[in-house]
Design an enzyme around this catalytic site. Structure first.
Site, PDB file in Angstrom:
ATOM      1  N   ILE A  52      53.217  38.331  39.238  1.00 18.01           N
ATOM      2  CA  ILE A  52      52.399  39.190  40.008  1.00 18.01           C
ATOM      3  C   ILE A  52      51.284  38.291  40.767  1.00 18.01           C
ATOM      4  CG2 ILE A  52      51.063  41.017  39.906  1.00 18.01           C
ATOM      5  CD1 ILE A  52      52.445  41.904  37.332  1.00 18.01           C
ATOM      6  N   PRO A  53      51.069  38.367  42.039  1.00 15.67           N
ATOM      7  CA  PRO A  53      50.012  37.656  42.724  1.00 15.67           C
ATOM      8  C   PRO A  53      48.657  38.180  42.248  1.00 15.67           C
ATOM      9  CG  PRO A  53      51.050  38.970  44.165  1.00 15.67           C
ATOM     10  CD  PRO A  53      51.814  39.255  42.832  1.00 15.67           C
ATOM     11  N   CYS A  54      48.495  38.061  41.013  1.00 14.47           N
ATOM     12  CA  CYS A  54      47.062  38.613  40.688  1.00 14.47           C
ATOM     13  C   CYS A  54      45.899  37.762  41.183  1.00 14.47           C
ATOM     14  CB  CYS A  54      47.013  38.850  39.159  1.00 14.47           C
ATOM     15  SG  CYS A  54      47.804  37.664  38.204  1.00 14.47           S
ATOM     16  N   HIS A  55      46.415  36.426  41.478  1.00 15.68           N
ATOM     17  CA  HIS A  55      45.265  35.614  42.111  1.00 15.68           C
ATOM     18  C   HIS A  55      44.730  36.082  43.409  1.00 15.68           C
ATOM     19  CE1 HIS A  55      49.274  33.935  43.310  1.00 15.68           C
ATOM     20  NE2 HIS A  55      48.562  33.640  44.380  1.00 15.68           N
TER      21      HIS A  55
END
Length: 89
Positions: A52-55
């Site tokens: 998941i591109p939580c950044h």
DNA sequence: CAAACTATTCAGC
DNA sequence: GCTGAATAGTTTG
């Protein structure tokens, strides 16, 4: 895994490369605009943060917020994605 | 079921 | 610019 978390993952995964959205935005897209904190907690508790591109999710004030690998890494990753997008375009 | 915790956000000074 | 308070959902006991 909860329905809300599922939505959050989906929304976050829909964020374009090199772009960043705020927790508020994600919460809004998730259907719970006031659950910004819950979103952050889910992202931190998410089973697969690398899936998941939580950044790409940051504070509304422009602050990076937090990241599993560290805020510094988050910034570096965002910059990297920015460069990638530049090349792709 | 209830309590505690949280990668936030907004308002006031 | 910084501090304090509020909100909603997740997680754990």
């Amino acid at each position: 895994m909860t329905p809300f978390a599922k939505k959050v993952y989906k929304v976050v995964s829909n964020i374009p490369l090199g772009e960043v959205r705020t927790y508020k935005w994600v919460a809004l897209k998730a259907g719970k605009p006031k659950a910004v904190r819950a979103v952050g907690q889910i992202l931190k508790n998410n089973p697969y943060p690398w899936f998941i591109p939580c950044h790409r999710v940051i504070c509304a004030s422009g602050d990076l917020g937090g990241y599993v690998f560290g805020k510094k890494k988050k910034k570096a990753l965002l910059d990297l994605e920015k460069q990638i997008r530049k090349v792709m375009v």
